[in-house]
Design an enzyme around this catalytic site. Structure first.
Site, PDB file in Angstrom:
ATOM      1  N   ASN A  93      76.173  39.374   2.740  1.00 36.45           N
ATOM      2  CA  ASN A  93      76.246  40.659   3.439  1.00 36.45           C
ATOM      3  C   ASN A  93      77.248  41.525   2.689  1.00 36.45           C
ATOM      4  O   ASN A  93      78.454  41.320   2.796  1.00 36.45           O
ATOM      5  CB  ASN A  93      76.701  40.412   4.880  1.00 36.45           C
ATOM      6  CG  ASN A  93      76.958  41.701   5.638  1.00 36.45           C
ATOM      7  OD1 ASN A  93      76.595  42.781   5.179  1.00 36.45           O
ATOM      8  ND2 ASN A  93      77.597  41.589   6.798  1.00 36.45           N
ATOM      9  N   TRP A  94      76.736  42.481   1.944  1.00 37.54           N
ATOM     10  CA  TRP A  94      77.620  43.296   1.101  1.00 37.54           C
ATOM     11  C   TRP A  94      78.366  44.348   1.905  1.00 37.54           C
ATOM     12  O   TRP A  94      79.261  45.006   1.383  1.00 37.54           O
ATOM     13  CB  TRP A  94      76.810  43.983   0.007  1.00 37.54           C
ATOM     14  CG  TRP A  94      76.216  43.063  -1.022  1.00 37.54           C
ATOM     15  CD1 TRP A  94      76.167  41.690  -0.990  1.00 37.54           C
ATOM     16  CD2 TRP A  94      75.575  43.452  -2.247  1.00 37.54           C
ATOM     17  NE1 TRP A  94      75.537  41.213  -2.119  1.00 37.54           N
ATOM     18  CE2 TRP A  94      75.159  42.274  -2.907  1.00 37.54           C
ATOM     19  CE3 TRP A  94      75.295  44.681  -2.848  1.00 37.54           C
ATOM     20  CZ2 TRP A  94      74.489  42.299  -4.139  1.00 37.54           C
ATOM     21  CZ3 TRP A  94      74.636  44.709  -4.070  1.00 37.54           C
ATOM     22  CH2 TRP A  94      74.246  43.518  -4.706  1.00 37.54           C
ATOM     23  N   LYS A  95      77.969  44.583   3.136  1.00 39.11           N
ATOM     24  CA  LYS A  95      78.583  45.633   3.964  1.00 39.11           C
ATOM     25  C   LYS A  95      78.548  46.967   3.206  1.00 39.11           C
ATOM     26  O   LYS A  95      77.576  47.219   2.499  1.00 39.11           O
ATOM     27  CB  LYS A  95      80.006  45.216   4.374  1.00 39.11           C
ATOM     28  CG  LYS A  95      80.004  43.806   4.988  1.00 39.11           C
ATOM     29  CD  LYS A  95      81.287  43.431   5.638  1.00 39.11           C
ATOM     30  CE  LYS A  95      81.146  42.010   6.199  1.00 39.11           C
ATOM     31  NZ  LYS A  95      82.333  41.593   6.927  1.00 39.11           N
TER      32      LYS A  95
ATOM     33  N   HIS B 194      75.570  42.735  13.973  1.00 30.67           N
ATOM     34  CA  HIS B 194      76.822  42.274  13.344  1.00 30.67           C
ATOM     35  C   HIS B 194      78.005  42.756  14.188  1.00 30.67           C
ATOM     36  O   HIS B 194      77.968  43.853  14.762  1.00 30.67           O
ATOM     37  CB  HIS B 194      76.905  42.824  11.917  1.00 30.67           C
ATOM     38  CG  HIS B 194      78.029  42.218  11.136  1.00 30.67           C
ATOM     39  ND1 HIS B 194      79.328  42.624  11.298  1.00 30.67           N
ATOM     40  CD2 HIS B 194      78.049  41.216  10.237  1.00 30.67           C
ATOM     41  CE1 HIS B 194      80.108  41.889  10.502  1.00 30.67           C
ATOM     42  NE2 HIS B 194      79.346  41.026   9.844  1.00 30.67           N
TER      43      HIS B 194
ATOM     44  N   GLU C  60      80.705  44.049  13.419  1.00 30.55           N
ATOM     45  CA  GLU C  60      81.228  45.372  13.036  1.00 30.55           C
ATOM     46  C   GLU C  60      80.382  46.485  13.639  1.00 30.55           C
ATOM     47  O   GLU C  60      80.894  47.551  13.978  1.00 30.55           O
ATOM     48  CB  GLU C  60      81.305  45.480  11.500  1.00 30.55           C
ATOM     49  CG  GLU C  60      82.455  44.629  10.961  1.00 30.55           C
ATOM     50  CD  GLU C  60      82.265  44.105   9.553  1.00 30.55           C
ATOM     51  OE1 GLU C  60      81.379  44.600   8.827  1.00 30.55           O
ATOM     52  OE2 GLU C  60      83.004  43.171   9.181  1.00 30.55           O
TER      53      GLU C  60
ATOM     54  N   GLU D 109      79.094  34.100  13.985  1.00 35.06           N
ATOM     55  CA  GLU D 109      80.213  34.662  13.236  1.00 35.06           C
ATOM     56  C   GLU D 109      81.357  34.976  14.190  1.00 35.06           C
ATOM     57  O   GLU D 109      81.405  36.079  14.772  1.00 35.06           O
ATOM     58  CB  GLU D 109      79.787  35.955  12.536  1.00 35.06           C
ATOM     59  CG  GLU D 109      78.677  35.770  11.532  1.00 35.06           C
ATOM     60  CD  GLU D 109      78.710  36.866  10.468  1.00 35.06           C
ATOM     61  OE1 GLU D 109      78.819  36.522   9.298  1.00 35.06           O
ATOM     62  OE2 GLU D 109      78.676  38.046  10.825  1.00 35.06           O
TER      63      GLU D 109
ATOM     64  N   GLY E 143      86.473  38.206   7.544  1.00 36.35           N
ATOM     65  CA  GLY E 143      87.356  38.967   6.659  1.00 36.35           C
ATOM     66  C   GLY E 143      88.822  38.600   6.789  1.00 36.35           C
ATOM     67  O   GLY E 143      89.684  39.317   6.284  1.00 36.35           O
TER      68      GLY E 143
ATOM     69  N   SER F 134      84.563  34.227   6.662  1.00 33.91           N
ATOM     70  CA  SER F 134      85.429  33.672   5.611  1.00 33.91           C
ATOM     71  C   SER F 134      84.856  32.423   4.941  1.00 33.91           C
ATOM     72  O   SER F 134      85.609  31.508   4.599  1.00 33.91           O
ATOM     73  CB  SER F 134      86.837  33.408   6.153  1.00 33.91           C
ATOM     74  OG  SER F 134      87.433  34.631   6.552  1.00 33.91           O
TER      75      SER F 134
ATOM     76  N   GLY G  59      80.373  37.423   3.544  1.00 34.20           N
ATOM     77  CA  GLY G  59      80.781  38.794   3.253  1.00 34.20           C
ATOM     78  C   GLY G  59      81.511  38.864   1.921  1.00 34.20           C
ATOM     79  O   GLY G  59      80.891  38.875   0.854  1.00 34.20           O
ATOM     80  N   GLY G  60      82.843  38.851   1.980  1.00 36.19           N
ATOM     81  CA  GLY G  60      83.684  39.063   0.791  1.00 36.19           C
ATOM     82  C   GLY G  60      83.279  38.222  -0.412  1.00 36.19           C
ATOM     83  O   GLY G  60      83.172  38.735  -1.534  1.00 36.19           O
TER      84      GLY G  60
HETATM   85  P1  PGA Z   1      83.450  37.485   5.443  1.00 41.89           P
HETATM   86  O1  PGA Z   1      82.339  38.311   6.252  1.00 41.89           O
HETATM   87  O2  PGA Z   1      82.729  36.388   4.693  1.00 41.89           O
HETATM   88  O3  PGA Z   1      84.071  38.481   4.514  1.00 41.89           O
HETATM   89  O4  PGA Z   1      84.409  36.928   6.442  1.00 41.89           O
HETATM   90  C1  PGA Z   1      81.257  37.673   6.886  1.00 41.89           C
HETATM   91  C2  PGA Z   1      80.391  38.665   7.616  1.00 41.89           C
HETATM   92  O5  PGA Z   1      80.932  39.593   8.226  1.00 41.89           O
HETATM   93  O6  PGA Z   1      79.152  38.564   7.604  1.00 41.89           O
END
Ligand code: PGA
Length: 262
Positions: free
Chosen positions: A11-13, A99, A101, A179, A185, A225, A246-247
């Site tokens: 997930n590149w956001k 998600h 967010e 999640e 994050g 994470s 994500g990251g």
């Molecule tokens: P993260 O994000 O791996 O940076 O914690 C995961 C996500 O929000 O899908």
């Protein structure tokens, strides 16, 4: 028991101009050249504006594309929104929905997630539905109740009586990502035990909404994470069928290591 093909999704956001997308995907396709797509499925979710670029670069690869959101109407006066048919045309197979967010910053609710899940299915996209508890909810012992409410909420049909269960057929092919919000994050992943406990509960909820066979065939991803050094222990758990990353998906070498979990 069904064999569930592991799914590793990045997930590149809100990261990835078109030139950054070209750089990352050319490094990633090289790094992942040896992966057998029958053994693990790889998905990347760039921002809307980079989907066509990504689709072109991934055309001859087994890597699939996901969008990060959609609007439930196919078209209309919804300034700033993008619909399922548009995502399909841009080359998406999957769409990430609900998600945390989106729930936190863009006021998404279980009901809007449910509308989006139905729209994705109508438009031929496979939803990756995200659920997860806050730190406060975990510390007060509410985790499993929160997750159960989110799963039932996402799968109910807002057009129907909410008491009516959705037809099991409509629930095949979807993916659920657990999640925990406190793990996203933060560098603080859930432990394999914590994730396994929630995944087993999600499978039980799915079983009660659908059938044991559908629940058994549904892939459940862990996200929050996930890193090259944590993925192996997570993937060793029986109900963890993949990761939403994500990251660590923004670097070709770290995402490739996650895809190549052992
Ligand atoms: P993260 O994000 O791996 O940076 O914690 C995961 C996500 O929000 O899908």
């Amino acid at each position: 028991m069904a064999t569930r093909r592991p799914l590793l999704a990045g997930n590149w956001k809100m990261h990835g101009t078109r030139s950054e997308t070209e750089r990352l995907l050319s490094a990633l396709t090289q790094a992942l050249g040896g992966v057998n797509p029958a053994q693990r499925e790889i998905v990347v979710a760039p921002p809307f504006s980079a989907l066509e670029t990504a689709a072109r670069l991934l055309a001859d690869t087994p890597i699939r594309l996901a969008a990060q959101n959609l609007h439930w109407e196919p078209h209309g006066a919804f300034t700033g929104e993008v619909s399922g048919p548009m995502l399909k045309e841009a080359g998406c197979t999957y769409v990430i929905l609900g998600h945390s967010e989106r729930r936190q910053y863009f006021a998404e609710t279980d009901e809007s997630v449910a509308r989006k899940v139905r729209a994705a299915q109508r438009d031929g996209l496979l939803p990756i539905i995200c659920v997860g508890e806050s730190l406060e909810e975990r510390e007060s012992g509410a985790t499993l109740a929160v997750i159960d409410r989110q799963i039932r909420g996402a799968l109910q049909d807002p057009e129907l009586d909410p008491e009516l269960d959705q037809a099991p057929a409509a629930l095949t092919g979807l993916v659920i990502a657990y999640e925990p919000i406190w793990a996203i994050g933060t560098g603080r992943s859930a432990t394999p035990d914590q994730a396994q406990e929630v995944h087993a509960a999600i499978r039980a909820t799915l079983g009660s909404l659908t059938s044991p066979a559908t629940a058994d065939a549904t892939r459940l991803l862990y996200g929050g994470s996930v890193k090259p050094d944590t993925v192996d222990a997570l993937m060793a758990r029986p109900d963890i069928d993949g990761a939403l990353v994500g990251g660590a998906s923004l670097q070709a070498d770290s995402f490739a290591r996650i895809v190549n979990f052992r």
